[in-house]
Scaffold this motif. Structure first.
Motif, PDB file in Angstrom:
ATOM      1  N   ASP A   1      24.434   5.577 103.010  1.00 39.57           N
ATOM      2  CA  ASP A   1      23.317   5.196 102.150  1.00 39.57           C
ATOM      3  C   ASP A   1      22.948   3.730 102.258  1.00 39.57           C
ATOM      4  O   ASP A   1      21.771   3.372 102.178  1.00 39.57           O
ATOM      5  N   VAL A   2      23.960   2.872 102.431  1.00 43.11           N
ATOM      6  CA  VAL A   2      23.674   1.442 102.459  1.00 43.11           C
ATOM      7  C   VAL A   2      22.836   1.044 103.679  1.00 43.11           C
ATOM      8  O   VAL A   2      22.131   0.032 103.664  1.00 43.11           O
ATOM      9  N   TRP A   3      22.865   1.892 104.731  1.00 46.13           N
ATOM     10  CA  TRP A   3      22.092   1.590 105.945  1.00 46.13           C
ATOM     11  C   TRP A   3      20.930   2.562 106.159  1.00 46.13           C
ATOM     12  O   TRP A   3      20.248   2.485 107.184  1.00 46.13           O
ATOM     13  N   GLU A   4      20.678   3.447 105.236  1.00 46.14           N
ATOM     14  CA  GLU A   4      19.605   4.428 105.401  1.00 46.14           C
ATOM     15  C   GLU A   4      18.249   3.746 105.565  1.00 46.14           C
ATOM     16  O   GLU A   4      17.901   2.821 104.818  1.00 46.14           O
ATOM     17  N   ASP A   5      17.502   4.208 106.574  1.00 48.52           N
ATOM     18  CA  ASP A   5      16.165   3.692 106.885  1.00 48.52           C
ATOM     19  C   ASP A   5      16.171   2.229 107.308  1.00 48.52           C
ATOM     20  O   ASP A   5      15.130   1.557 107.261  1.00 48.52           O
ATOM     21  N   ARG A   6      17.305   1.744 107.743  1.00 45.00           N
ATOM     22  CA  ARG A   6      17.369   0.403 108.349  1.00 45.00           C
ATOM     23  C   ARG A   6      17.616   0.561 109.842  1.00 45.00           C
ATOM     24  O   ARG A   6      18.142   1.568 110.307  1.00 45.00           O
ATOM     25  N   ARG A   7      17.261  -0.433 110.605  1.00 41.81           N
ATOM     26  CA  ARG A   7      17.308  -0.303 112.063  1.00 41.81           C
ATOM     27  C   ARG A   7      18.737  -0.237 112.580  1.00 41.81           C
ATOM     28  O   ARG A   7      19.627  -0.941 112.108  1.00 41.81           O
ATOM     29  N   VAL A   8      18.928   0.644 113.583  1.00 46.41           N
ATOM     30  CA  VAL A   8      20.219   0.711 114.273  1.00 46.41           C
ATOM     31  C   VAL A   8      20.536  -0.632 114.921  1.00 46.41           C
ATOM     32  O   VAL A   8      21.691  -1.083 114.939  1.00 46.41           O
ATOM     33  N   ALA A   9      19.498  -1.297 115.427  1.00 44.06           N
ATOM     34  CA  ALA A   9      19.700  -2.606 116.063  1.00 44.06           C
ATOM     35  C   ALA A   9      20.277  -3.620 115.081  1.00 44.06           C
ATOM     36  O   ALA A   9      21.128  -4.439 115.447  1.00 44.06           O
ATOM     37  N   ASP A  10      19.845  -3.568 113.823  1.00 48.18           N
ATOM     38  CA  ASP A  10      20.372  -4.497 112.822  1.00 48.18           C
ATOM     39  C   ASP A  10      21.832  -4.204 112.520  1.00 48.18           C
ATOM     40  O   ASP A  10      22.637  -5.131 112.316  1.00 48.18           O
ATOM     41  N   PHE A  11      22.192  -2.917 112.496  1.00 45.04           N
ATOM     42  CA  PHE A  11      23.595  -2.578 112.275  1.00 45.04           C
ATOM     43  C   PHE A  11      24.462  -3.084 113.427  1.00 45.04           C
ATOM     44  O   PHE A  11      25.526  -3.677 113.198  1.00 45.04           O
ATOM     45  N   MET A  12      24.023  -2.863 114.644  1.00 50.20           N
ATOM     46  CA  MET A  12      24.819  -3.265 115.802  1.00 50.20           C
ATOM     47  C   MET A  12      24.952  -4.786 115.880  1.00 50.20           C
ATOM     48  O   MET A  12      26.000  -5.305 116.291  1.00 50.20           O
ATOM     49  N   SER A  13      23.915  -5.488 115.478  1.00 52.45           N
ATOM     50  CA  SER A  13      24.003  -6.951 115.501  1.00 52.45           C
ATOM     51  C   SER A  13      24.916  -7.491 114.405  1.00 52.45           C
ATOM     52  O   SER A  13      25.370  -8.631 114.476  1.00 52.45           O
ATOM     53  N   SER A  14      25.183  -6.665 113.392  1.00 55.06           N
ATOM     54  CA  SER A  14      26.035  -7.117 112.286  1.00 55.06           C
ATOM     55  C   SER A  14      27.453  -6.579 112.383  1.00 55.06           C
ATOM     56  O   SER A  14      28.243  -6.769 111.462  1.00 55.06           O
ATOM     57  N   ILE A  15      27.775  -5.901 113.472  1.00 56.81           N
ATOM     58  CA  ILE A  15      29.101  -5.287 113.595  1.00 56.81           C
ATOM     59  C   ILE A  15      30.210  -6.318 113.489  1.00 56.81           C
ATOM     60  O   ILE A  15      31.242  -6.085 112.856  1.00 56.81           O
ATOM     61  N   LYS A  16      29.997  -7.499 114.077  1.00 57.58           N
ATOM     62  CA  LYS A  16      31.047  -8.515 114.077  1.00 57.58           C
ATOM     63  C   LYS A  16      31.354  -9.025 112.662  1.00 57.58           C
ATOM     64  O   LYS A  16      32.414  -9.603 112.443  1.00 57.58           O
ATOM     65  N   ASN A  17      30.463  -8.769 111.711  1.00 61.48           N
ATOM     66  CA  ASN A  17      30.676  -9.208 110.333  1.00 61.48           C
ATOM     67  C   ASN A  17      31.097  -8.075 109.409  1.00 61.48           C
ATOM     68  O   ASN A  17      31.191  -8.267 108.202  1.00 61.48           O
ATOM     69  N   LEU A  18      31.360  -6.892 109.959  1.00 58.93           N
ATOM     70  CA  LEU A  18      31.615  -5.714 109.132  1.00 58.93           C
ATOM     71  C   LEU A  18      33.056  -5.214 109.189  1.00 58.93           C
ATOM     72  O   LEU A  18      33.327  -4.065 108.870  1.00 58.93           O
ATOM     73  N   ARG A  19      33.996  -6.056 109.657  1.00 59.37           N
ATOM     74  CA  ARG A  19      35.413  -5.701 109.738  1.00 59.37           C
ATOM     75  C   ARG A  19      35.683  -4.581 110.732  1.00 59.37           C
ATOM     76  O   ARG A  19      36.720  -3.929 110.652  1.00 59.37           O
ATOM     77  N   CYS A  20      34.740  -4.326 111.628  1.00 59.69           N
ATOM     78  CA  CYS A  20      34.982  -3.271 112.623  1.00 59.69           C
ATOM     79  C   CYS A  20      36.113  -3.663 113.562  1.00 59.69           C
ATOM     80  O   CYS A  20      36.879  -2.809 114.018  1.00 59.69           O
ATOM     81  N   PHE A  21      36.257  -4.991 113.851  1.00 61.15           N
ATOM     82  CA  PHE A  21      37.348  -5.446 114.710  1.00 61.15           C
ATOM     83  C   PHE A  21      38.685  -5.233 114.016  1.00 61.15           C
ATOM     84  O   PHE A  21      39.659  -4.790 114.621  1.00 61.15           O
ATOM     85  N   VAL A  22      38.749  -5.535 112.700  1.00 61.03           N
ATOM     86  CA  VAL A  22      39.974  -5.325 111.933  1.00 61.03           C
ATOM     87  C   VAL A  22      40.326  -3.843 111.908  1.00 61.03           C
ATOM     88  O   VAL A  22      41.475  -3.447 112.077  1.00 61.03           O
ATOM     89  N   TYR A  23      39.312  -3.007 111.733  1.00 59.76           N
ATOM     90  CA  TYR A  23      39.517  -1.560 111.704  1.00 59.76           C
ATOM     91  C   TYR A  23      40.112  -1.069 113.011  1.00 59.76           C
ATOM     92  O   TYR A  23      41.042  -0.273 113.026  1.00 59.76           O
ATOM     93  N   GLN A  24      39.620  -1.600 114.118  1.00 57.84           N
ATOM     94  CA  GLN A  24      40.091  -1.180 115.424  1.00 57.84           C
ATOM     95  C   GLN A  24      41.538  -1.589 115.647  1.00 57.84           C
ATOM     96  O   GLN A  24      42.363  -0.801 116.098  1.00 57.84           O
ATOM     97  N   LYS A  25      41.884  -2.867 115.289  1.00 63.45           N
ATOM     98  CA  LYS A  25      43.249  -3.351 115.499  1.00 63.45           C
ATOM     99  C   LYS A  25      44.229  -2.634 114.586  1.00 63.45           C
ATOM    100  O   LYS A  25      45.339  -2.293 114.975  1.00 63.45           O
TER     101      LYS A  25
END
Length: 858
Positions: A626-650
């Motif tokens: 819901d927090v990303w509904e109707d927002r651009r996929v490009a904006d999500f991908m550009s914000s990945i580095k700020n979304l703890r995705c790296f922490v999640y992976q490690k």
């Protein structure tokens, strides 16, 4: 849209017609098939805000070449906005009452201006167009208070070519014609005065336009009942006269046509559609036309049930004959014979009642275009539209055949014999479900084939033998044909090696394979929108070598970018650079670390610059969470580095190394059990309740059966419904509780105790009721509570089968329910149980039947 772009093929192949035919009749070909869509007028994404001076709201296209200003209540003055390099300005649906000198001065660069649909506009001051010397098109239409034009109204429009004045309040043509003087409008070639109430045209009406360059005059739907024979004599350059749907009689038309010939006016097009001619075309007028330069004759919307061999005289100049919607039920075999119409190239017979194409019905040896679409037949004719064997045997010059919107159920290998030079075949929107082997083989030069909106795969799969011979086919349209897959072992596309456009929109395709696409080496446009496609794991276009410049994948079920998809996108983009168009809008992209992180890292390491640029500029939208509904996929991908995705992976990697497999399995199992217990806690409590009731059933069944027969219920029925059906429930209460035998219903809004849990109240009420009534509607199927109550009712019926002599479940259907909202339980109940259907017409009978069901087991 794509179809319309290729209609020029027909004119290109009109080898027996001159360049003037190609120019004059392009509009006919565009109207027969899908007309071109004015994308600029439909898409106005840029909001220019409200003009403070006038109160108008304005929007524009992204390039600002079209600006539209409007305002039903606020817009009282002509807007004054900075439009820059705008080409077209539209001012519509305003409350502007007058346009004064100076209001338009700043729009000197306009090429087209439309002032339409302004219900209070009554005055155009002379000189308002003084600064619009570049204007070529002007429309002042549908302004119902505008009844007069002053002589110098259009001063300054020296380049104006087209003037549209449709559906205003003009009543006297003599009062407005002076505004069209050639010294005021020296370049005017088209004048449209349709849908005004003129009634008559006298001898000197067009005298002020003497010397005008006017070529096209439209006087359609003007209530004209008299035209003076000499009225058009001053319009020496007139080429087209449109007087459709007026009250003119045949002698009046004959007289002014005769005078036009005497005045040296060489008409090329005459529109006499909707003039009330009956039985047959007026022979005297037809003989007159035969001796003129008229090449296009429109007789549509008259009434000629039988078109016989003698309805038309010898007409040596007619190239286009329009007989659409004339109620024709039969055509004689020589009505359009080359001996009578030697130059006839386009014959339009759509919208009639012809039951089919009989070899004796029509002669089309000389035709290039034949339109027989939308022939529904009569009540006495056969159900389906039939095409006899050998009908087209002598139609070797035919280039375009339109059979759309006919009830053609099958075609065979002999149906199209003789059409060896056909380029376009349109059979969309029919009932075609069988294509015989080798059906298209006679049409060896066919380039466009439209089979859209036919149930092609209802009884059989598409095979290569059906499409044999289409070696020169460029475009294939299979829109909305129910296609679920293509057979790779018998690939139909091997018969179409030169295909450039493949339209497969609105089918049921889950996937498309490499083998399917491999034969299409020249494919440029592939439309797979509105299907059921999901993300593909292996590259399709890279593996097949196919490189379309336009790939449409809108409105599918694609949830994420797989590596195969990314490789395909990179392959297409690197080949065509910025010219490629890939549309992935309206899919189900999930924007979370799990679905996007791996692709993000791959792009950072292996992605080309052009691929990164594509993602950065794309407007593909997320559908969840819901927090990303109707927002651009490009904006999500550009914000990945700020979304703890790296922490999640490690974290995930470390846990896999530290924990053992049994520990992971145990923890996962416990979590699942806890989650299921929590989520289905209400159901579990109800199952425990049912288990207690069923305990010991084998020992006391006989006793239990007797007890059930004598069980006292608090309510006669528990009613399950959604709030949308409240009015129906109130009527039910009135019918069942207020009239004998005075039944007692359980209605949650009335009978549930305040303060109790809803779930507990529902369980108790179901157990205390003799029947359970489900009022099934579209709103009921959507409601989560109603779905839950349905499950409880079904469980109650199944698990309490302990000798109860009646089925407690009663179904009432109050309207159509969309299939997508039906749960498995609802579908099962509606298929296996007889339900009551509510209709207003038989309400008394409905309540009587329902009352009998509830009383029967009381």
């Amino acid at each position: 849209m794509v179809f319309a772009r290729y209609l020029w093929l027909l004119l290109y192949y009109a080898q027996y017609a001159g360049t003037q035919l190609m120019k004059d009749y392009e509009d006919i070909t565009l109207s027969i098939l899908s007309p071109p869509v004015d994308e600029a007028s439909l898409a106005l994404p840029f909001n220019m805000g409200q003009d403070r001076t006038s109160g108008c709201f304005c929007r524009s296209t992204s390039r600002k070449d079209l600006v539209v200003c409007f305002g039903n209540y606020e817009c009282a003055k002509f807007p004054k906005i900075n439009i820059g390099v705008c080409d077209t300005l539209v001012v519509r649906t305003t409350v502007i009452s007058q346009i004064t000198v100076g209001d338009l001065d700043q729009y000197f660069g306009l090429r087209a201006l439309k002032i339409d649909g302004n219900s209070r506009l009554h005055t155009l001051q002379p000189g308002i167009f003084r600064n619009l010397s570049n204007l070529e098109e002007l429309s002042v239409s549908y302004n119902t208070q505008l009844h007069y034009l002053q002589t110098h109204t259009f001063t300054g429009l020296v380049k104006l070519k087209s003037l549209i004045l449709v559906n205003n309040r003009f009543e006297k043509l003599t009062e407005i014609v002076p505004a069209f003087k050639p010294n005021t409008l020296p370049s005017l070639t088209l004048l449209d005065l349709s849908e005004n109430n003129f009634e008559n045209i006298n001898e000197n009406t067009f005298l002020p336009m003497n010397g005008s360059k006017l070529e096209i005059l439209n006087l359609n739907l003007c209530r004209l009942d008299y035209i003076h024979p000499n009225s058009f004599s001053k319009l020496k350059k007139l080429k087209e006269l449109h007087i459709r749907e007026n009250d003119l009689n045949a002698p009046s038309i004959y007289n002014f046509l005769l005078k036009m010939i005497d005045s040296g006016i060489n008409l090329g097009y005459l529109d006499l559609s909707g003039m009330g001619f009956r039985k047959q075309p007026p022979m005297k007028i037809m003989e007159m036309i035969a001796n003129t330069t008229i090449r296009r004759l429109n007789l549509a919307d008259n009434q000629f049930e039988l078109i016989t061999d003698d309805d038309f005289p010898y007409m040596p100049n007619i190239e286009v004959l329009d007989l659409r919607r004339v109620f024709a039920i039969a055509v004689s075999p020589y009505a359009f014979n080359p001996d009578r119409f030697p130059k006839l190239r386009i014959l339009l017979l759509s919208g009639n009642n012809l039951p089919g194409i009989n070899i004796y019905h029509i002669s089309c040896q000389q035709l290039l275009l034949l339109d027989l679409s939308s022939n529904k037949g009569t009540s006495s004719s056969s159900l389906y539209y039939e095409i006899d064997r050998g009908v087209f045997s002598f139609c070797r010059d035919l280039r375009f055949l339109n059979l759309a919107y006919n009830r053609i159920k099958h075609i065979y290998n002999y149906t199209f014999i003789g059409l060896e030079n056909l380029r376009i075949l349109n059979m969309e929107n029919g009932t075609l479900f069988h294509i015989g082997l080798g059906t298209f083989k006679p049409m060896k030069h066919l380039e466009i084939l439209n089979l859209g909106n036919n149930p092609l795969v209802s009884s059989e799969n598409l095979t290569s033998s059906q499409f044999e011979g289409l070696n020169e086919l460029k475009m294939l349209i299979l829109r909305n044909c129910g296609i679920k897959r293509f057979n790779d072992d018998d690939n139909m596309f091997e018969m179409m090696p030169n295909l450039t456009h493949l339209i497969l929109t609105n089918n049921q395709l889950f996937y498309i394979t490499v083998e399917t696409l491999k034969p299409l080496k020249f494919l440029k446009v592939l439309d797979l929108s509105q299907n059921l496609l999901v993300s593909w794991w292996q590259p399709i276009f890279l593996a097949s070598g196919i490189q379309p410049t336009k790939l449409y994948l809108m409105n599918n079920k694609i949830s994420h970018f797989s590596l195969g998809m990314i490789q395909d996108l990179n392959y297409l983009l690197e080949k065509y650079n910025a010219s490629v168009e890939i549309d992935l809008m309206d899919n189900l992209f999930i924007c979370d670390c799990n679905s996007m992180y791996k692709i993000y890292t791959w792009l950072q390491v292996n992605g080309s610059d052009i691929l990164k640029k594509y993602f950065a500029k794309s407007n593909i939208l997320c559908s969840s969470p819901d927090v990303w509904e109707d927002r651009r996929v490009a904006d999500f991908m550009s914000s990945i580095k700020n979304l703890r995705c790296f922490v999640y992976q490690k974290f995930s990697t470390a846990m896999l190394l530290v924990w053992t497999a049994p520990s992971l399995v145990t923890i996962a199992f416990l979590l699942i059990v806890i989650f299921l217990i929590y989520r289905y806690r209400i159901y579990i409590r109800y199952w425990l309740f049912l288990a207690k009731v069923a305990l010991g059933r084998s020992f006391i069944r006989r006793t239990l059966k007797a007890d059930n027969l004598n069980k006292a219920y608090k309510y006669d029925a528990f009613v399950s419904y959604c709030n949308d059906d409240r009015e129906f429930v109130l009527e039910m209460i009135s019918q069942l509780e207020s009239q004998p035998p005075y039944l007692k219903l359980c209605i949650y809004e009335r009978d549930f105790e305040i303060g109790t849990f809803i779930s507990e109240a529902i369980l108790r009420s179901i157990n205390e009721s003799r029947h359970i009534i489900l009022i099934i509607s579209n709103g009921f199927a959507k409601s989560q509570w109603c779905r839950w109550e349905t499950h409880l009712a079904e469980y109650h019926r199944l698990f309490l089968d302990d000798g109860t002599p009646h089925d407690p479940l009663v179904l009432i259907k109050t309207g159509e329910v969309e299939n997508k909202y039906l749960t498995t339980t609802l579908k099962y109940l509606l298929k296996t149980k007889i339900y009551h259907s509510w209709t207003e017409q038989n309400s008394d009978d409905f309540w009587k039947k329902l009352r009998n069901v509830l009383v029967k087991n009381k």
